[in-house]
Motif scaffolding. Structure first.
Motif, PDB file in Angstrom:
ATOM      1  N   PHE B   2       0.666  -1.118   0.103  1.00 37.93           N
ATOM      2  CA  PHE B   2      -0.048  -0.120  -0.081  1.00 37.93           C
ATOM      3  C   PHE B   2       0.771   1.337  -0.029  1.00 37.93           C
ATOM      4  CE2 PHE B   2      -3.135  -2.970   0.611  1.00 37.93           C
ATOM      5  CZ  PHE B   2      -2.795  -3.849   1.875  1.00 37.93           C
ATOM      6  N   ASP B  30      -9.156  -7.523  12.099  1.00 35.55           N
ATOM      7  CA  ASP B  30      -8.328  -8.343  11.589  1.00 35.55           C
ATOM      8  C   ASP B  30      -7.193  -7.648  10.776  1.00 35.55           C
ATOM      9  OD1 ASP B  30      -9.070 -10.984   8.819  1.00 35.55           O
ATOM     10  OD2 ASP B  30      -7.308 -10.453   9.992  1.00 35.55           O
ATOM     11  N   PHE B  33      -4.121  -7.344   6.587  1.00 37.49           N
ATOM     12  CA  PHE B  33      -3.766  -6.539   5.589  1.00 37.49           C
ATOM     13  C   PHE B  33      -2.491  -6.377   5.718  1.00 37.49           C
ATOM     14  CE2 PHE B  33      -4.002  -2.307   7.341  1.00 37.49           C
ATOM     15  CZ  PHE B  33      -4.784  -2.386   8.415  1.00 37.49           C
ATOM     16  N   HIS B  36      -0.234  -8.657   4.197  1.00 36.05           N
ATOM     17  CA  HIS B  36      -0.140  -8.886   2.436  1.00 36.05           C
ATOM     18  C   HIS B  36       0.872  -7.470   2.126  1.00 36.05           C
ATOM     19  CE1 HIS B  36      -3.293 -11.952   2.209  1.00 36.05           C
ATOM     20  NE2 HIS B  36      -4.162 -11.014   3.172  1.00 36.05           N
ATOM     21  N   ILE B  63      -3.749 -15.023  -4.535  1.00 34.00           N
ATOM     22  CA  ILE B  63      -4.853 -14.008  -4.906  1.00 34.00           C
ATOM     23  C   ILE B  63      -4.973 -12.772  -4.394  1.00 34.00           C
ATOM     24  CG2 ILE B  63      -7.366 -14.014  -5.196  1.00 34.00           C
ATOM     25  CD1 ILE B  63      -7.489 -16.859  -5.230  1.00 34.00           C
ATOM     26  N   VAL B  64      -4.677 -12.563  -3.221  1.00 31.02           N
ATOM     27  CA  VAL B  64      -4.401 -11.135  -2.971  1.00 31.02           C
ATOM     28  C   VAL B  64      -3.217 -10.339  -3.440  1.00 31.02           C
ATOM     29  CG1 VAL B  64      -4.466  -9.575  -0.754  1.00 31.02           C
ATOM     30  CG2 VAL B  64      -5.774 -11.840  -0.751  1.00 31.02           C
ATOM     31  N   LYS B  67      -3.709  -9.033  -6.564  1.00 27.88           N
ATOM     32  CA  LYS B  67      -4.267  -7.719  -6.463  1.00 27.88           C
ATOM     33  C   LYS B  67      -3.157  -6.418  -6.347  1.00 27.88           C
ATOM     34  CE  LYS B  67      -8.991  -9.403  -5.412  1.00 27.88           C
ATOM     35  NZ  LYS B  67      -9.990  -9.102  -4.608  1.00 27.88           N
ATOM     36  N   ARG B 227     -18.910   1.665   8.999  1.00 32.51           N
ATOM     37  CA  ARG B 227     -18.883   1.106   7.474  1.00 32.51           C
ATOM     38  C   ARG B 227     -17.547   1.761   7.004  1.00 32.51           C
ATOM     39  NH1 ARG B 227     -23.037  -1.261   4.296  1.00 32.51           N
ATOM     40  NH2 ARG B 227     -21.714  -1.619   2.559  1.00 32.51           N
ATOM     41  N   ILE B 257     -10.319  -0.123   4.439  1.00 32.55           N
ATOM     42  CA  ILE B 257      -9.685  -1.018   3.448  1.00 32.55           C
ATOM     43  C   ILE B 257     -10.528  -1.158   2.327  1.00 32.55           C
ATOM     44  CG2 ILE B 257      -8.783  -3.514   3.236  1.00 32.55           C
ATOM     45  CD1 ILE B 257      -8.677  -3.827   6.287  1.00 32.55           C
ATOM     46  N   GLN B 258     -10.013  -0.943   1.082  1.00 31.06           N
ATOM     47  CA  GLN B 258     -10.857  -1.242  -0.050  1.00 31.06           C
ATOM     48  C   GLN B 258     -10.315  -2.416  -0.796  1.00 31.06           C
ATOM     49  OE1 GLN B 258      -9.437   2.636  -0.987  1.00 31.06           O
ATOM     50  NE2 GLN B 258     -10.984   3.576   0.044  1.00 31.06           N
ATOM     51  N   ASP B 259     -10.924  -2.619  -1.965  1.00 31.19           N
ATOM     52  CA  ASP B 259     -10.669  -3.905  -2.896  1.00 31.19           C
ATOM     53  C   ASP B 259      -9.188  -4.192  -3.011  1.00 31.19           C
ATOM     54  OD1 ASP B 259     -11.446  -5.214  -5.895  1.00 31.19           O
ATOM     55  OD2 ASP B 259     -11.514  -6.164  -3.937  1.00 31.19           O
TER      56      ASP B 259
END
Lengths: 421, 274
Positions: B2, B30, B33, B36, B63-64, B67, B227, B257-259
């Protein structure tokens, strides 16, 4: 058929997503070796298994838990290869229902079942499964089939769409298995034919513990070791690890895991000798699930576990954790706030699989009630305070109960005062 | 990785610090992230990475990782990444007797004393290969979720010893960075009884906090679920060699956290609120 049409449209819209995702996501919980053999086949890669659908978010293969309302809260369903842990309610009244819905869904979809219990014979558990609620249309077709009234309809000539007359008639059974998620009637039993037609394996601990199977030395309690070996045998023999080209899902149900009947003492003593048995079992079980096409439901009496740290560890080692809290016997039974419901349901954890984010529902205050036919999950909200002579104490009671709602991330806002605007 | 987090930590893959121990912990939320992020960060920095992944499968990280712009399968094929998949290996260890010692050997034993086989595996994986040319910049050890080792029967002291040995080998012998993820078990509110305390986990967390140079703590918001703001990140640098003013710097940011990325902002400055 309405159900088939909706299923078809869902499949079409996610068709492209599934096509690309299936390479990595549908088979993400399979071993690499068998996957190579599947690609060499001339058959289609997108062999869809009955009763599953890809997730909208990341193409993950999902199965239904048997309760469409719960499926929605979990982001579409339970992912294949994961564990659904149900924290039992105090008197174990509603958690067996969820357990049976999961198994009944498996029978309706033609999945293979593996039922493990230390208390009841799995054959008896299967006899008590709820009957699926048939759609009105397919029920009518089923009746017509019985009375053989179908033939006059086929002779009607189509005047405008005459080309369609040449197409074969679609045969749909009374229980449409192409639908995802069915409703069940808790007051009726599942028909005997359906149970006998299904493929199931039972693990009843008192029977298995006495047999002298060769047991690999392990530090788990003997009951857990035998159960793990049983599960692994079934997965290996019936090819759920990808070696069987006709793919099907294995639904595993384990009842009352962690209770003293399994030989575990975490519910009896705070620092027993076997304090790591349950967590090790969960870890190895999850390893087995991740490398096979199976989904597991476990009910656990967490309210009996003496050492709270173990509950936290068990939660981390499971994927989806749902807690049930029934009002029976507690002071909430008479609380006017909860008079329409039978209990609260807490979605404590949802996994983030193949993704940075998960589909968490915004609604944290959920309550369930068991009506005659349906088990519904609804949002709990404070009723409007309309009475003129509301007393101060009853308002404080409501506020006290309201304070317990919506723990959100799991922690409650500190302080006893309710915000008075 | 990031980019916003790199800016906050003031690093880039080209000029990252070496020989540092970073502690990631999460409380009530969690923090995966962050794992990752660091995995893709070090793969992009061309380091040799040994990843002990005990909690999720390889395909999940892969898979992450796609991204975030790294391919784990390719990194594994060219030898940059050594991946120990805990879940799969556990099944092998428990069901079949192994001939040579397996990294997760302790699963078979009732009272396993230490994590020596796991340490041997790490040392073997990060040993510099004498091929003449230096392909990778420096070795990195990543452990996803040390708390799982506590759940599997190891004591806190055994895990601390393992980290100590790894640090001695990886940080000093091989001049590298070492990273792992830790789950901080704080007060879990249960319905009837009081607070739940995991003593072993507290020992482990405190011991590691004192040893590490950088601590990233992901916490859930005190007011509950939101949210638009998924949590709060506290960054704490521990530099014992610096003068007192710069010694322990701490920053707090909130994140969403976004996609494919995570956006950070100062407390209360979420774009949804402004």
């Amino acid at each position: 058929m309405a159900a088939v049409a909706t299923c078809g449209s869902v499949a079409a819209s996610t068709g492209s997503a599934v096509a690309t995702a299936s390479k990595s996501n549908v088979t993400s919980f399979q071993r690499r070796g068998p996957r190579a053999s599947v690609t060499n086949d001339s058959g289609p890669r997108l062999v869809s298994i009955a009763g599953t659908r890809p997730s909208v978010r990341n193409g993950q293969l999902l199965v239904s838990t048997g309760l469409p309302a719960l499926d929605q809260l979990l982001g579409g369903g339970l992912a294949v290869g994961t564990v659904l842990l149900i924290e039992e309610d105090k008197y174990n009244i509603y958690s067996p229902l969820l357990f049976k819905y999961f198994l009944a869904e498996g029978i309706v979809n033609g999945h293979t079942l593996l039922v493990a219990s230390a208390k009841e014979d799995p054959a008896n558990i299967l006899q008590e499964l709820p009957a699926p609620l048939l759609d009105d249309k397919c029920k009518k077709e089923f009746d017509e089939d019985v009375y053989n009234h179908k033939t006059p309809e086929s002779n009607i000539k189509m005047k405008i769409a005459w080309r369609y007359q040449l197409l074969p008639k679609m045969e749909i059974g009374p229980v449409s298995s192409s639908r995802f998620g069915h409703y069940y009637d808790a007051s009726k039993r599942m028909p005997q034919e359906l149970i006998e037609a299904s493929n199931w394996h039972g693990f009843f601990l008192p029977e298995k513990i006495s047999s002298t199977l060769k047991v690999e030395p392990c530090s788990l309690t003997p009951g857990y070791t035998k159960l793990l070996q049983f599960i692994q045998n079934i997965i290996y023999e019936e090819g759920f690890d990808g070696s069987n080209p006709q793919r099907n899902i294995l639904r595993i149900g384990i009842q009352n895991l962690g209770s003293p009947l399994w030989g575990d003492d975490i519910c009896c003593a705070e620092n027993g000798g076997n304090s790591h048995s349950l967590t090790k079992f969960l870890y190895v079980l999850r390893g087995l699930l991740r490398t096979s096409l199976s989904a597991c439901i476990i009910t656990m009496p967490t309210h009996l576990i003496q050492n709270k740290a173990i509950i936290a560890r068990v939660t981390t080692l499971s994927d989806v954790v749902v807690g049930l809290e029934s009002f029976i016997g507690s002071e909430r039974e008479t609380n006017p706030l909860y008079k329409d419901y039978h209990g609260l349901i807490h979605i404590r954890q949802i996994p983030r699989l193949n993704n940075l984010i998960c589909d968490e529902s915004d609604v944290k205050d959920l309550a369930f009630k068991l009506k005659r036919k349906l088990f519904t999950i609804e949002r709990l909200h404070l009723p409007p305070d309309l009475s003129d002579t509301v007393s101060r104490s009853s308002k404080m009671d409501l506020a006290e109960s309201a304070k317990r709602l919506g723990p959100g991330c799991g922690m409650m806002a500190g302080g006893k005062k309710h915000l008075d605007f | 990785m990031f980019v916003e987090l790199n800016n906050l930590l003031n690093t880039t893959p080209d000029r990252a610090e070496q020989g540092k121990l970073t502690l990631l912990c999460d409380a009530k939320t969690d923090g995966s992230f962050l794992v990752h992020h660091f995995l893709s960060f070090y793969l992009k920095a061309n380091c040799k990475v040994c990843f002990v992944a005990l909690i999720q499968s390889f395909s999940h990280y892969s898979i992450v990782g796609q991204k975030l712009g790294v391919s784990l399968t390719m990194a594994r094929e060219r030898g940059q990444l050594v991946f120990l998949e805990g879940l799969k290996s556990a099944v092998d260890v428990v069901f079949q007797a192994q001939k040579e010692p397996h990294p997760l050997q302790f699963l078979r034993e009732a009272n396993a004393g230490n994590l020596k086989p796991l340490f041997e595996f790490v040392r073997e994986a990060l040993k510099p290969v004498d091929s003449g040319e230096a392909r990778w910049t420096y070795p990195v050890l990543l452990v996803d979720d040390l708390s799982v080792l506590l759940s599997l029967g190891m004591g806190a002291v055994a895990v601390l010893d393992f980290i100590h040995y790894c640090r001695a080998t990886v940080c000093w012998e091989l001049k590298a960075s070492i990273l792992y993820l830790m789950q901080g078990n704080m007060v879990v509110l249960v319905h009837d009884s009081g607070d739940a305390e995991d003593e072993e986990n507290d020992i482990l967390l405190n011991g590691l906090s004192h040893q590490s140079h950088l601590i990233l703590r992901a916490e859930g918001l005190a007011t509950g679920f939101c949210r638009d703001v998924h949590g709060q990140l506290r960054i704490l640098w521990r530099r014992p060699s610096q003068p007192a003013v710069h010694r322990d710097q701490s920053f707090t940011y909130q994140y969403k956290i976004q996609d494919k990325s995570v956006s950070f902002f100062a407390k209360g400055m979420s774009p949804a609120v402004l």
